[in-house]
Design an enzyme around this catalytic site. Structure first.
Site, PDB file in Angstrom:
ATOM      1  N   LYS A  56     -33.008   2.117   2.197  1.00 48.50           N
ATOM      2  CA  LYS A  56     -31.770   1.732   1.033  1.00 48.50           C
ATOM      3  C   LYS A  56     -30.644   1.483   2.013  1.00 48.50           C
ATOM      4  O   LYS A  56     -29.715   0.264   2.226  1.00 48.50           O
ATOM      5  CB  LYS A  56     -31.650   1.892   0.309  1.00 48.50           C
ATOM      6  N   ASN A  57     -30.151   2.473   2.281  1.00 52.91           N
ATOM      7  CA  ASN A  57     -28.968   2.444   3.484  1.00 52.91           C
ATOM      8  C   ASN A  57     -28.001   2.120   4.716  1.00 52.91           C
ATOM      9  O   ASN A  57     -27.789   1.838   4.605  1.00 52.91           O
ATOM     10  CB  ASN A  57     -28.511   4.282   3.178  1.00 52.91           C
ATOM     11  N   ARG A  83     -20.469   2.885  -3.878  1.00 51.93           N
ATOM     12  CA  ARG A  83     -19.509   2.835  -3.216  1.00 51.93           C
ATOM     13  C   ARG A  83     -19.958   1.684  -1.708  1.00 51.93           C
ATOM     14  O   ARG A  83     -19.195   1.913  -1.248  1.00 51.93           O
ATOM     15  CB  ARG A  83     -19.431   4.140  -2.934  1.00 51.93           C
ATOM     16  N   CYS A 138     -17.338   9.551  -8.737  1.00 48.50           N
ATOM     17  CA  CYS A 138     -18.541   9.961  -8.740  1.00 48.50           C
ATOM     18  C   CYS A 138     -19.785  10.603  -9.363  1.00 48.50           C
ATOM     19  O   CYS A 138     -19.201  12.199  -9.078  1.00 48.50           O
ATOM     20  CB  CYS A 138     -19.343   8.785  -8.154  1.00 48.50           C
ATOM     21  N   ARG A 148     -15.541  10.727  -3.805  1.00 51.42           N
ATOM     22  CA  ARG A 148     -15.583   9.870  -2.689  1.00 51.42           C
ATOM     23  C   ARG A 148     -15.013   9.849  -1.944  1.00 51.42           C
ATOM     24  O   ARG A 148     -14.917   8.036  -2.593  1.00 51.42           O
ATOM     25  CB  ARG A 148     -16.863   9.848  -2.969  1.00 51.42           C
ATOM     26  N   ASP A 202     -28.819  13.629   1.004  1.00 50.68           N
ATOM     27  CA  ASP A 202     -30.164  13.346  -0.050  1.00 50.68           C
ATOM     28  C   ASP A 202     -31.579  14.250  -0.151  1.00 50.68           C
ATOM     29  O   ASP A 202     -31.978  13.462  -1.410  1.00 50.68           O
ATOM     30  CB  ASP A 202     -30.114  12.038   0.202  1.00 50.68           C
ATOM     31  N   ILE A 230     -22.372  18.345   1.369  1.00 49.48           N
ATOM     32  CA  ILE A 230     -21.215  17.461   1.821  1.00 49.48           C
ATOM     33  C   ILE A 230     -20.709  16.595   0.606  1.00 49.48           C
ATOM     34  O   ILE A 230     -19.778  16.417   0.773  1.00 49.48           O
ATOM     35  CB  ILE A 230     -22.063  16.432   2.953  1.00 49.48           C
ATOM     36  N   ARG A 257     -31.518   2.242  -8.607  1.00 51.34           N
ATOM     37  CA  ARG A 257     -30.637   2.124  -7.767  1.00 51.34           C
ATOM     38  C   ARG A 257     -31.326   2.477  -6.359  1.00 51.34           C
ATOM     39  O   ARG A 257     -30.942   1.305  -5.088  1.00 51.34           O
ATOM     40  CB  ARG A 257     -29.627   2.821  -7.855  1.00 51.34           C
TER      41      ARG A 257
END
Ligand code: EPZ
Length: 433
Positions: A22-23, A94, A118, A123, A306, A328, A397
């Site tokens: 995804k990223n 974002r 969020c 962020r 994550d 993080i 998502r």
């Protein structure tokens, strides 16, 4: 609104195909719109909610974006013409701030809403903005938007305060079409950054050093569309590894890059899990009971933030006390939900101390953010009895076909639409006479 109904207690078994990252996809889809010649055809794009959102944002800017029958995404940036990104879409995610780099590089003008705080804490995008400013953009923050103008961005030497994936991606996108050489120091080294660099170089960009902490980008005048296959999603893979581990399962993951998962694999092995590595697959065999571990999240190649949440879920039934430090983001809010399932977790600032309990019990729980949602789902797979997981749209998502893949491994999971959010005054309302 929808919820997942999960009846726990079944070890996961079988094979799961991991989707594209995804990223990586979010960065590459935006970068594809830098091209003014030809279209890009992107393969292995995950069909998830965030990808849908970025495609709609690009469309609103005039870019042609569409999926063909094979599920490949076509992006043609030639028609990019509008410089204002719509708040109602940008607010969802974002990564939509990547359009700032695209618009400045292509149109010399960008008006992009500032992403707010969020569910995983504040962020900010101050590093992105400082980078654009140092490249010659005039920037004001007005009415919730970053409004930026420039003639042509100018290459310069940029030091990023803290290793930041988003800043590295946004500045690489912007610098690819800038005048002269941009050097990004203390750049992020995540595989998604490397994937973006390989894609941009295929389009004609001149980027060196991606995957190290110094990236050198020599700006070019034009870029062209190409065919490209996105890397597999290491976070989805890690989540399914945890799902196998927590349920006492035996699962083969296909379409993975084991090298991208080195830190999570080492930690799972410490917990007693057997991980057999192939070139593009991993077999995960759970021990009779997981052993406690210590983990600290850090930028790649360190342990990914994550995967902190699925690991906390696993450790909640380990044979002893684990300590997990999150450096993080502010990412422990979901722990309250795990406690409702019987987990014994104390959090103090950045640290979670998890005393393994003999079992979790199913409960109604609420998804607070994407990775927390995945963690609650895998906790539910191991729990005794039924869990109702509310807010499953948040999981959609970032995970393609999440519960379908779990069902394919033998999990007892169904999705149910709920009544919440229904407009009582529409003709479809079940309450209308
Ligand atoms: C990316 O977020 C990912 N998102 C996140 O995945 C991931 O958790 C994160 O990197 C860390 O790996 C995407 O790639 C779309 P950062 P990003 O900039 O880029 C601070 C998921 O669930 N910072 O690397 O937003 C920041 O607050 C998501 O898939 C500033 O202070 O993260 C954080 O503490 C969630 N100012 C640190 O840097 C800035 O301008 C690293 O954040 C930018 C960042």
């Amino acid at each position: 609104m929808a919820r997942l109904i999960i009846d726990g207690g079944k070890p996961l078994e079988g094979t799961v195909q991991i989707s594209g990252a995804k990223n990586s996809a979010l960065a590459i889809i935006v970068a594809a719109a830098l091209a003014t010649e030809g279209e890009s055809v992107l393969e292995n794009i995950p069909h998830d909610g965030d990808v849908g959102t970025i495609c709609l944002i690009l469309r609103s800017l005039g870019v042609e974006v569409w999926f063909d029958r094979k599920g490949h995404l076509h992006v043609n940036g030639r028609t990019l013409s509008k410089h204002q990104a719509p708040y109602h879409l940008v607010r969802k995610m974002r990564a939509s701030f990547y359009t700032a780099g695209l618009l400045l590089a292509r149109l010399g003008r960008a008006e992009v809403p500032l992403p707010g705080g969020c569910a995983i804490g504040s962020r900010p995008v101050d590093y992105h903005i400082r980078g654009f400013t140092q490249m010659g953009a005039d920037i004001v923050i007005e009415h919730g938007f970053m409004k930026a103008k420039c003639d042509r961005l100018k290459g310069t030497q940029l030091y990023i305060n803290r290793s930041s994936v988003g800043t590295t991606v946004n500045l690489m996108i912007a610098a690819s079409l800038s005048e002269g050489v941009t050097t990004l120091e203390n750049a992020a080294k995540e595989p998604e950054v490397v994937d973006l660099a390989i894609f941009l170089n295929g389009m004609g960009a001149k980027i060196r050093g991606a995957g190290t902490d110094v990236i050198r980008i020599e700006g070019v005048d034009t870029l062209r569309g190409i065919e490209y296959t996105i890397i597999p999603d290491r976070i989805e893979a890690g989540t399914f590894m945890c799902a196998a581990a927590i349920t006492g399962g035996n699962v083969l993951l296909k379409n993975v890059v084991p090298e991208h998962l080195r830190a999570p694999i080492i930690k799972l092995e410490e917990a007693g899990v057997i991980v057999e590595k192939g070139a593009t697959e991993l077999r995960v065999i759970a021990p009779p009971r997981l052993q406690p571990i210590e983990v600290e999240t850090t930028p790649y190649p360190g342990f990914p933030t994550d995967l902190q949440q699925p690991f906390v879920a696993c450790m909640s039934i380990a044979d002893g006390t684990s300590v997990i430090r999150e450096t993080i983001f502010d990412r422990f809010r979901y722990v309250d939900e795990l406690r409702r399932m019987g987990a014994d977790i104390k959090t103090e600032r950045e640290t979670a101390i998890i005393r393994g309990v003999a079992k979790l019990t199913g409960a109604p729980v609420e998804v607070t953010d994407l990775r927390a949602g995945a963690a609650l789902a895998i906790a539910a797979l191991a729990a005794e009895g039924r869990t109702e997981l509310y807010g499953v749209e948040i999981i959609d998502r970032g995970y393609e076909c999440f519960e379908g893949k779990l069902r394919g491994l033998g999990a007892d999971v169904v999705r149910e639409e709920t009544m919440e959010g229904i407009d009582l005054f529409t003709a479809e309302s079940p309450l209308k006479a």
